[in-house]
Design a protein around this motif. Structure first.
Motif, PDB file in Angstrom:
ATOM      1  N   LEU A 196      -8.708   7.792   4.813  1.00 30.34           N
ATOM      2  CA  LEU A 196      -9.654   8.009   3.724  1.00 30.34           C
ATOM      3  C   LEU A 196     -10.718   9.024   4.102  1.00 30.34           C
ATOM      4  CD1 LEU A 196     -10.681   7.282   0.902  1.00 30.34           C
ATOM      5  CD2 LEU A 196     -11.987   5.422   1.953  1.00 30.34           C
ATOM      6  N   ALA A 197     -11.224   8.951   5.327  1.00 32.17           N
ATOM      7  CA  ALA A 197     -12.255   9.902   5.759  1.00 32.17           C
ATOM      8  C   ALA A 197     -11.739  11.334   5.695  1.00 32.17           C
ATOM      9  CB  ALA A 197     -12.726   9.560   7.170  1.00 32.17           C
ATOM     10  N   ASP A 198     -10.495  11.542   6.068  1.00 26.18           N
ATOM     11  CA  ASP A 198      -9.914  12.882   5.992  1.00 26.18           C
ATOM     12  C   ASP A 198      -9.835  13.368   4.546  1.00 26.18           C
ATOM     13  OD1 ASP A 198      -9.431  13.032   8.788  1.00 26.18           O
ATOM     14  OD2 ASP A 198      -7.609  11.844   8.536  1.00 26.18           O
ATOM     15  N   ALA A 199      -9.439  12.470   3.655  1.00 22.95           N
ATOM     16  CA  ALA A 199      -9.340  12.847   2.245  1.00 22.95           C
ATOM     17  C   ALA A 199     -10.708  13.187   1.666  1.00 22.95           C
ATOM     18  CB  ALA A 199      -8.697  11.710   1.449  1.00 22.95           C
ATOM     19  N   ILE A 200     -11.704  12.378   1.998  1.00 22.18           N
ATOM     20  CA  ILE A 200     -13.064  12.645   1.508  1.00 22.18           C
ATOM     21  C   ILE A 200     -13.560  13.993   2.008  1.00 22.18           C
ATOM     22  CG2 ILE A 200     -15.474  11.878   1.642  1.00 22.18           C
ATOM     23  CD1 ILE A 200     -14.380   8.990   1.821  1.00 22.18           C
ATOM     24  N   LYS A 201     -13.362  14.260   3.287  1.00 23.75           N
ATOM     25  CA  LYS A 201     -13.831  15.515   3.880  1.00 23.75           C
ATOM     26  C   LYS A 201     -13.177  16.718   3.205  1.00 23.75           C
ATOM     27  CE  LYS A 201     -14.373  17.819   8.376  1.00 23.75           C
ATOM     28  NZ  LYS A 201     -14.136  17.682   9.845  1.00 23.75           N
ATOM     29  N   ALA A 202     -11.880  16.629   2.946  1.00 22.52           N
ATOM     30  CA  ALA A 202     -11.169  17.735   2.305  1.00 22.52           C
ATOM     31  C   ALA A 202     -11.641  17.932   0.864  1.00 22.52           C
ATOM     32  CB  ALA A 202      -9.667  17.473   2.341  1.00 22.52           C
ATOM     33  N   LEU A 203     -11.889  16.855   0.157  1.00 22.70           N
ATOM     34  CA  LEU A 203     -12.345  16.961  -1.232  1.00 22.70           C
ATOM     35  C   LEU A 203     -13.755  17.542  -1.308  1.00 22.70           C
ATOM     36  CD1 LEU A 203     -10.899  13.593  -2.509  1.00 22.70           C
ATOM     37  CD2 LEU A 203     -10.337  15.832  -3.459  1.00 22.70           C
ATOM     38  N   VAL A 216       0.840  -1.204   0.000  1.00 25.11           N
ATOM     39  CA  VAL A 216       0.000   0.000   0.000  1.00 25.11           C
ATOM     40  C   VAL A 216       0.874   1.252   0.000  1.00 25.11           C
ATOM     41  CG1 VAL A 216      -1.614   1.363   1.386  1.00 25.11           C
ATOM     42  CG2 VAL A 216      -1.965  -1.100   1.120  1.00 25.11           C
ATOM     43  N   ARG A 217       0.555   2.168  -0.900  1.00 24.73           N
ATOM     44  CA  ARG A 217       1.226   3.465  -0.979  1.00 24.73           C
ATOM     45  C   ARG A 217       0.159   4.520  -1.235  1.00 24.73           C
ATOM     46  NH1 ARG A 217       4.216   1.672  -5.870  1.00 24.73           N
ATOM     47  NH2 ARG A 217       2.831  -0.116  -5.635  1.00 24.73           N
ATOM     48  N   SER A 218       0.275   5.680  -0.618  1.00 23.45           N
ATOM     49  CA  SER A 218      -0.762   6.711  -0.696  1.00 23.45           C
ATOM     50  C   SER A 218      -0.207   8.019  -1.240  1.00 23.45           C
ATOM     51  CB  SER A 218      -1.369   6.955   0.694  1.00 23.45           C
ATOM     52  OG  SER A 218      -1.918   5.775   1.237  1.00 23.45           O
ATOM     53  N   LEU A 219      -1.024   8.702  -2.022  1.00 20.45           N
ATOM     54  CA  LEU A 219      -0.689  10.026  -2.523  1.00 20.45           C
ATOM     55  C   LEU A 219      -0.944  11.039  -1.409  1.00 20.45           C
ATOM     56  CD1 LEU A 219       0.051  11.799  -5.020  1.00 20.45           C
ATOM     57  CD2 LEU A 219      -2.409  11.952  -5.480  1.00 20.45           C
ATOM     58  N   PRO A 220       0.063  11.813  -1.000  1.00 22.25           N
ATOM     59  CA  PRO A 220      -0.153  12.786   0.090  1.00 22.25           C
ATOM     60  C   PRO A 220      -1.340  13.701  -0.201  1.00 22.25           C
ATOM     61  CG  PRO A 220       2.180  12.594  -0.409  1.00 22.25           C
ATOM     62  CD  PRO A 220       1.463  11.804  -1.467  1.00 22.25           C
ATOM     63  N   LEU A 221      -2.058  14.057   0.857  1.00 26.05           N
ATOM     64  CA  LEU A 221      -3.307  14.797   0.706  1.00 26.05           C
ATOM     65  C   LEU A 221      -3.163  16.111  -0.062  1.00 26.05           C
ATOM     66  CD1 LEU A 221      -6.299  14.884   1.209  1.00 26.05           C
ATOM     67  CD2 LEU A 221      -5.875  15.750   3.517  1.00 26.05           C
ATOM     68  N   PRO A 222      -2.120  16.914   0.141  1.00 26.01           N
ATOM     69  CA  PRO A 222      -2.013  18.138  -0.657  1.00 26.01           C
ATOM     70  C   PRO A 222      -1.986  17.870  -2.164  1.00 26.01           C
ATOM     71  CG  PRO A 222      -0.514  18.233   1.210  1.00 26.01           C
ATOM     72  CD  PRO A 222      -1.056  16.840   1.171  1.00 26.01           C
ATOM     73  N   PHE A 223      -1.349  16.765  -2.573  1.00 24.89           N
ATOM     74  CA  PHE A 223      -1.312  16.410  -3.992  1.00 24.89           C
ATOM     75  C   PHE A 223      -2.669  15.903  -4.461  1.00 24.89           C
ATOM     76  CE2 PHE A 223       3.106  16.149  -2.625  1.00 24.89           C
ATOM     77  CZ  PHE A 223       3.747  16.869  -3.615  1.00 24.89           C
ATOM     78  N   VAL A 224      -3.389  15.186  -3.592  1.00 28.86           N
ATOM     79  CA  VAL A 224      -4.742  14.751  -3.921  1.00 28.86           C
ATOM     80  C   VAL A 224      -5.604  15.972  -4.242  1.00 28.86           C
ATOM     81  CG1 VAL A 224      -6.853  13.697  -3.013  1.00 28.86           C
ATOM     82  CG2 VAL A 224      -4.632  12.628  -2.553  1.00 28.86           C
ATOM     83  N   LEU A 225      -5.557  16.981  -3.372  1.00 26.54           N
ATOM     84  CA  LEU A 225      -6.376  18.179  -3.558  1.00 26.54           C
ATOM     85  C   LEU A 225      -5.943  18.954  -4.798  1.00 26.54           C
ATOM     86  CD1 LEU A 225      -6.638  19.370   0.148  1.00 26.54           C
ATOM     87  CD2 LEU A 225      -8.350  18.143  -1.189  1.00 26.54           C
ATOM     88  N   ALA A 226      -4.658  19.038  -5.039  1.00 26.99           N
ATOM     89  CA  ALA A 226      -4.170  19.765  -6.209  1.00 26.99           C
ATOM     90  C   ALA A 226      -4.621  19.084  -7.501  1.00 26.99           C
ATOM     91  CB  ALA A 226      -2.651  19.874  -6.172  1.00 26.99           C
ATOM     92  N   GLN A 227      -4.537  17.736  -7.534  1.00 26.19           N
ATOM     93  CA  GLN A 227      -4.972  17.029  -8.740  1.00 26.19           C
ATOM     94  C   GLN A 227      -6.480  17.135  -8.919  1.00 26.19           C
ATOM     95  OE1 GLN A 227      -3.329  13.145  -9.504  1.00 26.19           O
ATOM     96  NE2 GLN A 227      -1.347  13.681  -8.624  1.00 26.19           N
ATOM     97  N   ALA A 228      -7.225  17.095  -7.819  1.00 26.45           N
ATOM     98  CA  ALA A 228      -8.682  17.246  -7.916  1.00 26.45           C
ATOM     99  C   ALA A 228      -9.040  18.628  -8.464  1.00 26.45           C
ATOM    100  CB  ALA A 228      -9.315  17.043  -6.540  1.00 26.45           C
ATOM    101  N   GLU A 229      -8.371  19.661  -7.982  1.00 24.91           N
ATOM    102  CA  GLU A 229      -8.630  21.014  -8.474  1.00 24.91           C
ATOM    103  C   GLU A 229      -8.309  21.125  -9.956  1.00 24.91           C
ATOM    104  OE1 GLU A 229      -6.249  23.169  -5.715  1.00 24.91           O
ATOM    105  OE2 GLU A 229      -7.911  23.543  -4.321  1.00 24.91           O
ATOM    106  N   GLY A 230      -7.260  20.435 -10.402  1.00 26.10           N
ATOM    107  CA  GLY A 230      -6.930  20.425 -11.823  1.00 26.10           C
ATOM    108  C   GLY A 230      -8.002  19.750 -12.666  1.00 26.10           C
ATOM    109  N   LEU A 231      -8.527  18.645 -12.169  1.00 27.93           N
ATOM    110  CA  LEU A 231      -9.598  17.946 -12.887  1.00 27.93           C
ATOM    111  C   LEU A 231     -10.858  18.798 -12.958  1.00 27.93           C
ATOM    112  CD1 LEU A 231      -9.101  14.372 -11.385  1.00 27.93           C
ATOM    113  CD2 LEU A 231      -8.611  15.077 -13.733  1.00 27.93           C
ATOM    114  N   ILE A 232     -11.188  19.473 -11.860  1.00 28.35           N
ATOM    115  CA  ILE A 232     -12.362  20.344 -11.844  1.00 28.35           C
ATOM    116  C   ILE A 232     -12.173  21.497 -12.823  1.00 28.35           C
ATOM    117  CG2 ILE A 232     -13.724  21.932 -10.425  1.00 28.35           C
ATOM    118  CD1 ILE A 232     -13.013  20.060  -8.018  1.00 28.35           C
ATOM    119  N   ALA A 233     -10.984  22.098 -12.830  1.00 20.42           N
ATOM    120  CA  ALA A 233     -10.702  23.200 -13.748  1.00 20.42           C
ATOM    121  C   ALA A 233     -10.770  22.759 -15.201  1.00 20.42           C
ATOM    122  CB  ALA A 233      -9.324  23.782 -13.444  1.00 20.42           C
ATOM    123  N   ALA A 234     -10.473  21.479 -15.457  1.00 15.61           N
ATOM    124  CA  ALA A 234     -10.540  20.939 -16.817  1.00 15.61           C
ATOM    125  C   ALA A 234     -11.963  20.618 -17.252  1.00 15.61           C
ATOM    126  CB  ALA A 234      -9.666  19.702 -16.929  1.00 15.61           C
ATOM    127  N   GLY A 235     -12.938  20.797 -16.343  1.00 13.37           N
ATOM    128  CA  GLY A 235     -14.334  20.612 -16.718  1.00 13.37           C
ATOM    129  C   GLY A 235     -14.975  19.337 -16.225  1.00 13.37           C
TER     130      GLY A 235
END
Length: 440
Positions: free
Chosen positions: A219-226, A176-195
């Motif tokens: 996971l709960a923390d990541a969901i809440k932040a997203l 198991v390996r996880s993407l750090p939460l700041p990168f999760v949020l940054a990638q999500a913002e990029g996807l949202i900006a792309a439409g």
């Protein structure tokens, strides 16, 4: 780069995680100036992003490799992903293969391809590392996604430590390996900006998200932040193991308008004896308790599951128990897999292997039940309003429809009208047929 080939074709087999990784590869090569063409067309580079979860996936991977070589024997032929990770020598022995790249090596696939184009050699290049000690999350072209859907997949986790007795995934995906939460949020913002209006959290074992990260997030923390991102339309979760629905996660799921009430929770068998033989980490009573908890906090969640038919040692009585258990849980759908022995897994050498014809018969019986359960769930929404994401247009019986999914993952078709791809449309379900709700 003017002297280099300009076209590439890519095909991906397997799970949603692999699909997302394939889309990321498309983004990487497209940004470097290569033009994507259909896999059935001549191309200068062919990339087969493989799967190995069953023997049929292996066979499909080999078939696609041979097909690509036949279409253009002079093309650069790249085999990557899970089959390449698990059987690199076998992949390299297939005709025309130039590069065999493992799961993590796909992050550097463009550089490998361009080096190989600059100096072609007869022997295939094997770029496959041992993942056993890998602890870092590897992103393929972060921020360069080639996803074109209204829904976008966001991979936040990789690997699995469960080692179920039938499953080869831990061997080809590593721990198991996880993407750090700041990168999760940054990638999500990029996807949202792309439409992209809906984001689907994906991973090999997303319930284990956060494992190994220094800040103790889960996971709960990541969901809440997203969910706090202002322009997110909807957030959907991919497959979650039953043991990961802890009190913290269950408490978060309540009263979240942006979070889709759709949960895919693998069961694999409705017989405790078989679950134990599979190395699963829950009992039937524990599994049912998870579903009861979800249904107590959400009005009518769509719960789907995976079932393996014909696991070694599964008797007809065991199978009957599975049928009875499934019928009582009101699933919204079933994904059925006849058991496929995977080399190196304990179950492959178990005695009492079930005959192929019995596995197929059991899978067909389960499929019939799955269709009935799916129809029963969907028909509850006839006459009701459904908020649907417009994903694509298609033709059915000579009429053009928009097709999309509701929050609870019902596929809905409605007559094409004043709506654009990626917009939400409120419709009223009128008829259920062919696995879809037809609406107006």
């Amino acid at each position: 780069m003017d002297t280099l080939p300009k076209t590439f074709a890519l095909t991906t087999l397997g799970c949603k995680v692999n699909q997302e990784e394939g889309s990321a590869l498309v983004g990487v090569f497209a940004e470097a100036g290569y033009a994507l063409v259909d896999f059935s067309e001549p191309a200068d580079i062919y990339i087969i992003n493989t799967c190995t979860v069953t023997h049929l996936a292996d066979r499909k991977s080999r078939r696609l490799i041979r097909r690509a070589h036949k279409q253009n024997p002079d093309a650069l032929l790249i085999v990557c992903g899970c089959y390449a990770q698990g059987a690199p020598q076998e992949a390299a022995s297939l005709p025309g293969v130039d590069i065999v790249a493992g799961v993590d090596e796909r992050a550097g696939l463009l550089a490998l391809a361009e080096a190989r184009l600059a100096q072609r050699e007869a022997a295939p290049l094997l770029a496959v590392a041992d993942l056993k000690e890998q602890r870092d999350f590897v992103s393929i072209g972060a921020g360069k996604s080639g996803q074109k859907r209204a829904r976008a997949y966001l991979k936040i986790e990789d690997g699995c430590d469960q080692f179920c007795h039938y499953c080869i995934v831990p061997q080809v995906r590593g721990p198991v390996r996880s993407l750090p939460l700041p990168f999760v949020l940054a990638q999500a913002e990029g996807l949202i900006a792309a439409g992209h209006r809906e984001i689907v959290l994906s991973g090999i074992h997303i319930g284990a998200y956060g494992q190994g990260l220094p800040d103790g997030v889960d996971l709960a923390d990541a969901i809440k932040a997203l969910l706090a991102l202002p322009n997110l339309g909807r957030l959907r979760l991919s497959s979650l193991e039953p043991q990961h629905f802890d009190p913290k996660l269950l408490a978060l799921l309540k009263d979240q308008a942006k979070l889709c009430p759709h949960f895919h929770i693998p069961l694999q068998s409705g017989c405790d004896k078989t679950l134990k033989a599979m190395g699963r980490r829950y009992s039937l009573s524990q599994y049912q308790a998870v579903l009861n908890s979800l249904r107590s906090i959400l009005p009518d969640p769509a719960i789907t599951t995976d079932i393996i038919a014909g696991y070694p040692g599964e008797s007809e009585e065991d199978f009957s128990q599975t049928l009875d258990f499934i019928k009582g849980l009101a699933f919204a759908g079933l994904h059925i897999f006849p058991y496929s022995p995977r080399p190196g897994t304990p179950a492959a050498s178990f005695p009492d292997q079930v005959r192929p014809e019995d596995k197929q018969r059991r899978a067909e019986e389960l499929d019939i039940i799955g269709k009935i359960l799916q129809e029963n769930y969907a028909k509850k929404y006839l006459g009701q309003e459904l908020r649907v994401l417009a994903e694509q247009q298609l033709e059915q019986d000579g009429q053009i429809y928009w097709s999309g999914h509701s929050a609870n993952y019902l596929q809905v078709l409605w007559p094409s009208g004043e709506v654009s791809r990626g917009e939400f449309q409120v419709v009223i379900g009128k008829e259920y047929r062919d696995g879809c709700i037809f609406a107006e």
